[in-house]
Write a protein that holds these residues in place. Structure first.
Motif, mmCIF file in Angstrom:
data_model
loop_
_atom_site.group_PDB
_atom_site.id
_atom_site.type_symbol
_atom_site.label_atom_id
_atom_site.label_comp_id
_atom_site.label_asym_id
_atom_site.label_seq_id
_atom_site.Cartn_x
_atom_site.Cartn_y
_atom_site.Cartn_z
ATOM 1 N N GLY A 4 0.768 -1.230 0.000
ATOM 2 C CA GLY A 4 0.000 0.000 0.000
ATOM 3 C C GLY A 4 0.797 1.277 0.000
ATOM 4 N N GLU A 5 0.542 2.121 0.958
ATOM 5 C CA GLU A 5 1.138 3.440 0.987
ATOM 6 C C GLU A 5 2.494 3.454 1.672
ATOM 7 N N ASN A 7 6.480 3.090 2.339
ATOM 8 C CA ASN A 7 7.582 3.505 1.506
ATOM 9 C C ASN A 7 8.244 2.322 0.834
ATOM 10 N N TYR A 35 6.201 -8.598 -10.113
ATOM 11 C CA TYR A 35 6.774 -7.884 -11.255
ATOM 12 C C TYR A 35 8.157 -7.366 -10.872
ATOM 13 N N GLN A 37 10.838 -4.196 -12.128
ATOM 14 C CA GLN A 37 10.926 -2.996 -12.953
ATOM 15 C C GLN A 37 12.371 -2.539 -12.988
ATOM 16 N N PHE A 88 7.844 -5.682 -7.337
ATOM 17 C CA PHE A 88 6.513 -5.389 -6.814
ATOM 18 C C PHE A 88 5.702 -6.667 -6.706
ATOM 19 N N PHE A 101 -1.077 -2.733 -6.659
ATOM 20 C CA PHE A 101 0.356 -2.957 -6.472
ATOM 21 C C PHE A 101 0.816 -2.603 -5.064
ATOM 22 N N TYR B 35 -1.836 3.580 -15.494
ATOM 23 C CA TYR B 35 -1.349 3.663 -14.126
ATOM 24 C C TYR B 35 -0.547 4.952 -13.973
ATOM 25 N N LYS B 40 8.136 8.020 -5.635
ATOM 26 C CA LYS B 40 8.511 6.950 -4.703
ATOM 27 C C LYS B 40 8.262 5.568 -5.302
ATOM 28 N N LEU B 42 5.521 4.335 -6.293
ATOM 29 C CA LEU B 42 4.202 3.799 -5.989
ATOM 30 C C LEU B 42 3.360 3.794 -7.264
ATOM 31 N N LEU B 43 2.803 2.631 -7.582
ATOM 32 C CA LEU B 43 2.016 2.439 -8.799
ATOM 33 C C LEU B 43 0.542 2.384 -8.445
ATOM 34 N N LYS B 44 -0.253 3.273 -9.032
ATOM 35 C CA LYS B 44 -1.681 3.257 -8.733
ATOM 36 C C LYS B 44 -2.485 3.206 -10.025
#
Lengths: 111, 111
Positions: A4-5, A7, A35, A37, A88, A101, B35, B40, B42-44
């Protein structure tokens, strides 16, 4: 552990070591994706494990899934420098329309 | 081999301008996504489409509007960009086995 949020997590290891990245998720999922990246590129699927599977292997990669504790892990055996990337986990219970994700783990493998 | 194409690679613009990003997939998939990835990593998910139809529309400001002319194309328009829109926008498509294929992303910088 990622979600989630939170870090982006960071792990740094030496070439040849084994490493495990953990992922905990909050809601029911039918599938966990892992995944990787690479810098400057989009994520690429490396392992997909479904809710009726407890373990899946692909080369030096091994993913596990524990639906009772809502957690998954990705292990890399004998890590190599080219394994350096952001990893991820992602979950989905919508038949693929809304994949969520985790916050990711940045893995650095040094020679 | 790239099968999800995004243009442009980079875009720098001023606050208040309108921008458009293009995405095309040559995989024959029915489902496509936009997406947003922040600094940071973060993927949304923002939007998902199935065969030109909007399926998922996450809590995205109304200045963002997706457009799909056919199942191989999914574009994103942002009216009146704001500084918080600076990010990498990733397009993806999905096969029937739940694997998502990502494009390389469009990096947007709003000055």
């Amino acid at each position: 552990s990622q979600w989630g949020e939170e870090n982006l997590q960071a792990l740094s290891i030496q070439e040849g070591e084994d490493v495990t990245m953990n992922c905990s998720y909050k809601t029911y999922t039918t599938v966990v994706h892992w995944y990787r990246q690479d810098s400057g590129r989009g994520p690429a699927l490396i392992i997909l494990i479904r809710s009726n599977e407890r373990e899946k292997r692909s080369g030096r990669l091994r993913a596990t899934l524990d639906t009772s504790s809502q957690s998954s892990s990705l292990s890399i055996t004998a890590a190599q420098c080219e394994d350096t990337a952001v990893y991820f986990c992602a979950t989905d219970r919508t038949g693929g329309y809304k994949v969520v994700f985790g916050s990711g783990t940045r893995l650095l493998v040094s020679p | 081999e790239t099968a999800v194409f995004q243009t442009p690679n980079y875009h720098v613009t001023q606050v208040g301008n309108e921008v458009s990003f293009n995405c095309k997939q040559t995989l024959g998939h029915d489902t496509m996504y936009w997406y947003k990835q922040d600094s940071k990593k973060l993927l949304k998910i923002m939007f998902s489409y199935n065969n030109k139809q909007l399926i998922v529309n996450e809590t995205v400001p109304r200045r963002f509007s997706p457009q799909s002319s056919d199942k191989a194309h999914l574009n994103l328009r942002i009216k009146s960009v704001e500084p918080e829109d600076s990010a990498v926008y990733l397009c993806a498509s999905r096969d029937r086995g739940d694997e998502q294929y990502f494009g390389p992303g469009t990096r947007l910088t709003v000055l």
